[in-house]
Motif scaffolding. Sequence first.
Motif, PDB file in Angstrom:
ATOM      1  N   GLU A 129      -2.519  13.889  -2.730  1.00 50.44           N
ATOM      2  CA  GLU A 129      -1.849  12.908  -3.571  1.00 50.44           C
ATOM      3  C   GLU A 129      -1.120  11.869  -2.727  1.00 50.44           C
ATOM      4  N   ILE A 130      -0.496  12.314  -1.637  1.00 52.89           N
ATOM      5  CA  ILE A 130       0.277  11.418  -0.782  1.00 52.89           C
ATOM      6  C   ILE A 130      -0.623  10.626   0.158  1.00 52.89           C
ATOM      7  N   GLY A 131      -1.721  11.233   0.596  1.00 49.77           N
ATOM      8  CA  GLY A 131      -2.598  10.568   1.562  1.00 49.77           C
ATOM      9  C   GLY A 131      -3.608   9.625   0.949  1.00 49.77           C
ATOM     10  N   VAL A 132      -3.993   9.877  -0.286  1.00 51.87           N
ATOM     11  CA  VAL A 132      -5.021   9.062  -0.956  1.00 51.87           C
ATOM     12  C   VAL A 132      -4.322   8.098  -1.910  1.00 51.87           C
ATOM     13  N   HIS A 133      -3.973   6.923  -1.387  1.00 57.60           N
ATOM     14  CA  HIS A 133      -3.244   5.940  -2.184  1.00 57.60           C
ATOM     15  C   HIS A 133      -4.177   5.204  -3.141  1.00 57.60           C
ATOM     16  N   ASN A 134      -3.568   4.560  -4.117  1.00 55.93           N
ATOM     17  CA  ASN A 134      -4.327   3.725  -5.052  1.00 55.93           C
ATOM     18  C   ASN A 134      -4.554   2.363  -4.407  1.00 55.93           C
ATOM     19  N   ALA A 139      -4.995  -2.671   2.497  1.00 57.36           N
ATOM     20  CA  ALA A 139      -5.462  -1.713   1.495  1.00 57.36           C
ATOM     21  C   ALA A 139      -6.965  -1.512   1.577  1.00 57.36           C
ATOM     22  N   ALA A 140      -7.709  -2.589   1.850  1.00 59.10           N
ATOM     23  CA  ALA A 140      -9.163  -2.476   1.970  1.00 59.10           C
ATOM     24  C   ALA A 140      -9.545  -1.602   3.165  1.00 59.10           C
ATOM     25  N   VAL A 141      -8.873  -1.817   4.290  1.00 63.83           N
ATOM     26  CA  VAL A 141      -9.160  -1.020   5.485  1.00 63.83           C
ATOM     27  C   VAL A 141      -8.730   0.423   5.266  1.00 63.83           C
ATOM     28  N   TYR A 142      -7.559   0.621   4.675  1.00 62.95           N
ATOM     29  CA  TYR A 142      -7.053   1.970   4.418  1.00 62.95           C
ATOM     30  C   TYR A 142      -8.020   2.751   3.534  1.00 62.95           C
ATOM     31  N   SER A 143      -8.601   2.064   2.545  1.00 61.56           N
ATOM     32  CA  SER A 143      -9.507   2.756   1.629  1.00 61.56           C
ATOM     33  C   SER A 143     -10.702   3.348   2.353  1.00 61.56           C
ATOM     34  N   LEU A 144     -11.134   2.708   3.450  1.00 58.37           N
ATOM     35  CA  LEU A 144     -12.235   3.250   4.243  1.00 58.37           C
ATOM     36  C   LEU A 144     -11.774   4.457   5.060  1.00 58.37           C
ATOM     37  N   PHE A 145     -10.582   4.370   5.632  1.00 61.11           N
ATOM     38  CA  PHE A 145     -10.045   5.495   6.397  1.00 61.11           C
ATOM     39  C   PHE A 145      -9.808   6.712   5.504  1.00 61.11           C
ATOM     40  N   MET A 146      -9.221   6.486   4.337  1.00 58.31           N
ATOM     41  CA  MET A 146      -8.718   7.613   3.567  1.00 58.31           C
ATOM     42  C   MET A 146      -9.836   8.523   3.065  1.00 58.31           C
ATOM     43  N   PHE A 147     -10.989   7.980   2.727  1.00 56.88           N
ATOM     44  CA  PHE A 147     -12.085   8.834   2.284  1.00 56.88           C
ATOM     45  C   PHE A 147     -12.537   9.767   3.406  1.00 56.88           C
ATOM     46  N   VAL A 148     -12.674   9.207   4.608  1.00 54.31           N
ATOM     47  CA  VAL A 148     -13.133   9.998   5.754  1.00 54.31           C
ATOM     48  C   VAL A 148     -12.057  10.972   6.199  1.00 54.31           C
ATOM     49  N   LEU A 206       0.831  -1.199   0.000  1.00 54.44           N
ATOM     50  CA  LEU A 206       0.000   0.000   0.000  1.00 54.44           C
ATOM     51  C   LEU A 206       0.867   1.252   0.000  1.00 54.44           C
ATOM     52  N   ALA A 207       1.886   1.280   0.866  1.00 56.91           N
ATOM     53  CA  ALA A 207       2.759   2.451   0.957  1.00 56.91           C
ATOM     54  C   ALA A 207       3.485   2.714  -0.352  1.00 56.91           C
ATOM     55  N   ALA A 208       3.791   1.649  -1.091  1.00 55.29           N
ATOM     56  CA  ALA A 208       4.528   1.789  -2.348  1.00 55.29           C
ATOM     57  C   ALA A 208       3.623   2.102  -3.531  1.00 55.29           C
ATOM     58  N   SER A 209       2.302   2.022  -3.338  1.00 58.69           N
ATOM     59  CA  SER A 209       1.375   2.289  -4.431  1.00 58.69           C
ATOM     60  C   SER A 209       1.307   3.785  -4.715  1.00 58.69           C
ATOM     61  N   PRO A 210       1.125   4.165  -5.968  1.00 61.46           N
ATOM     62  CA  PRO A 210       1.033   5.596  -6.297  1.00 61.46           C
ATOM     63  C   PRO A 210      -0.260   6.197  -5.792  1.00 61.46           C
ATOM     64  N   GLY A 211      -0.368   7.510  -5.913  1.00 57.17           N
ATOM     65  CA  GLY A 211      -1.598   8.179  -5.511  1.00 57.17           C
ATOM     66  C   GLY A 211      -2.776   7.710  -6.348  1.00 57.17           C
ATOM     67  N   GLY A 212      -3.933   7.657  -5.712  1.00 63.71           N
ATOM     68  CA  GLY A 212      -5.133   7.228  -6.425  1.00 63.71           C
ATOM     69  C   GLY A 212      -5.793   8.388  -7.147  1.00 63.71           C
ATOM     70  N   THR A 213      -6.649   8.056  -8.111  1.00 60.09           N
ATOM     71  CA  THR A 213      -7.341   9.108  -8.860  1.00 60.09           C
ATOM     72  C   THR A 213      -8.282   9.910  -7.976  1.00 60.09           C
ATOM     73  N   SER A 214      -8.702   9.346  -6.839  1.00 59.01           N
ATOM     74  CA  SER A 214      -9.556  10.084  -5.913  1.00 59.01           C
ATOM     75  C   SER A 214      -8.847  11.307  -5.346  1.00 59.01           C
ATOM     76  N   ALA A 215      -7.505  11.288  -5.336  1.00 60.80           N
ATOM     77  CA  ALA A 215      -6.746  12.437  -4.840  1.00 60.80           C
ATOM     78  C   ALA A 215      -7.071  13.690  -5.636  1.00 60.80           C
ATOM     79  N   ASN A 216      -7.284  13.526  -6.937  1.00 59.28           N
ATOM     80  CA  ASN A 216      -7.637  14.667  -7.778  1.00 59.28           C
ATOM     81  C   ASN A 216      -8.978  15.261  -7.352  1.00 59.28           C
ATOM     82  N   ALA A 258      -9.394  12.135   4.575  1.00 60.41           N
ATOM     83  CA  ALA A 258      -9.083  13.159   3.574  1.00 60.41           C
ATOM     84  C   ALA A 258     -10.135  14.260   3.576  1.00 60.41           C
ATOM     85  N   ALA A 259     -11.409  13.873   3.736  1.00 56.36           N
ATOM     86  CA  ALA A 259     -12.481  14.868   3.789  1.00 56.36           C
ATOM     87  C   ALA A 259     -12.357  15.744   5.041  1.00 56.36           C
ATOM     88  N   LEU A 260     -12.095  15.121   6.191  1.00 60.67           N
ATOM     89  CA  LEU A 260     -11.954  15.882   7.436  1.00 60.67           C
ATOM     90  C   LEU A 260     -10.721  16.780   7.401  1.00 60.67           C
TER      91      LEU A 260
END
Length: 288
Positions: A234-239, A260-269, A75-85, A271-273
Amino acid sequence: MDSALTTVALPIALGIIMFGLGLSLTMDDFRRVGKQPKAVAIALGCQLVLLPAVCFALVLLFDLPPLLGIGMMILAASPGGTSANLFSHLFHGDVALNVTLTAINSIIAIFTLPLIANLAIAYFDQDNDVSLPLVKVLEVFAIVLVPVALGMLVRAKRMAFADRMEKPVRIGSAAILAILVLGILLDQRENVADYFAQVGAVAGLFCAASLVIGYVIPKALGVTEGQAIASSMEIGVHNATLAIYIAVEGLDSTEISIPAAVYSLFMFVFAALWGAAISRRIRLSSAA
């Protein structure tokens, strides 16, 4: 894990969002980023060097089981996700910088993701190896660059229409994001509690650290506010979808995909906060 939600619905939804973002961009935005390489270099340094080190420290601190530790490092090595945009767009970051970082880092990840993943596998004494499928790299480019280019083309031809659509696109983007988060929760409802118990603390801390590092370090090194916000997202919202794909399809391990599945739930919340907190601070500073 690798459900229709992550493999079909999410890319389609983000492609639509990227088109909307393209409506707000011009070639001058990208020329400006090219003339200011400092922000790109700082963000990539944080993402490629600092984040894997922070993640590895958390893995050791919490003494994660080997497969979960490998999943965190992938997960840490994955690039930023498109949601970062999307998040950068919502909180007035430099979207052109986000698109540039996503494109550059997706290419670099062809080499850095297998390197970091295989180092983690060797450290935890596992017998697999990993490579980044070319098709996933092409997917990232397709989801990010093609819709953005189409949106920019529409803006170039119909600027008045693009300006009128800016507010509806922001509102629609927020609505799509909320639907995606709800869909992920519903899709994984039977396993969410178990996943959070196993790796929730590490994933949550890593997500928070990624967002804060991505904003504080570039800001301290003198980049603009908009570029710092873009870097943070870009750095916080991983792919996470890519990390899940690597785990499930590349390493044939659902357990490696759990972080990665758990992180995906954290990152949306988170990143918004985090974006709301930064926006509030900027408003208060402007008012003062």
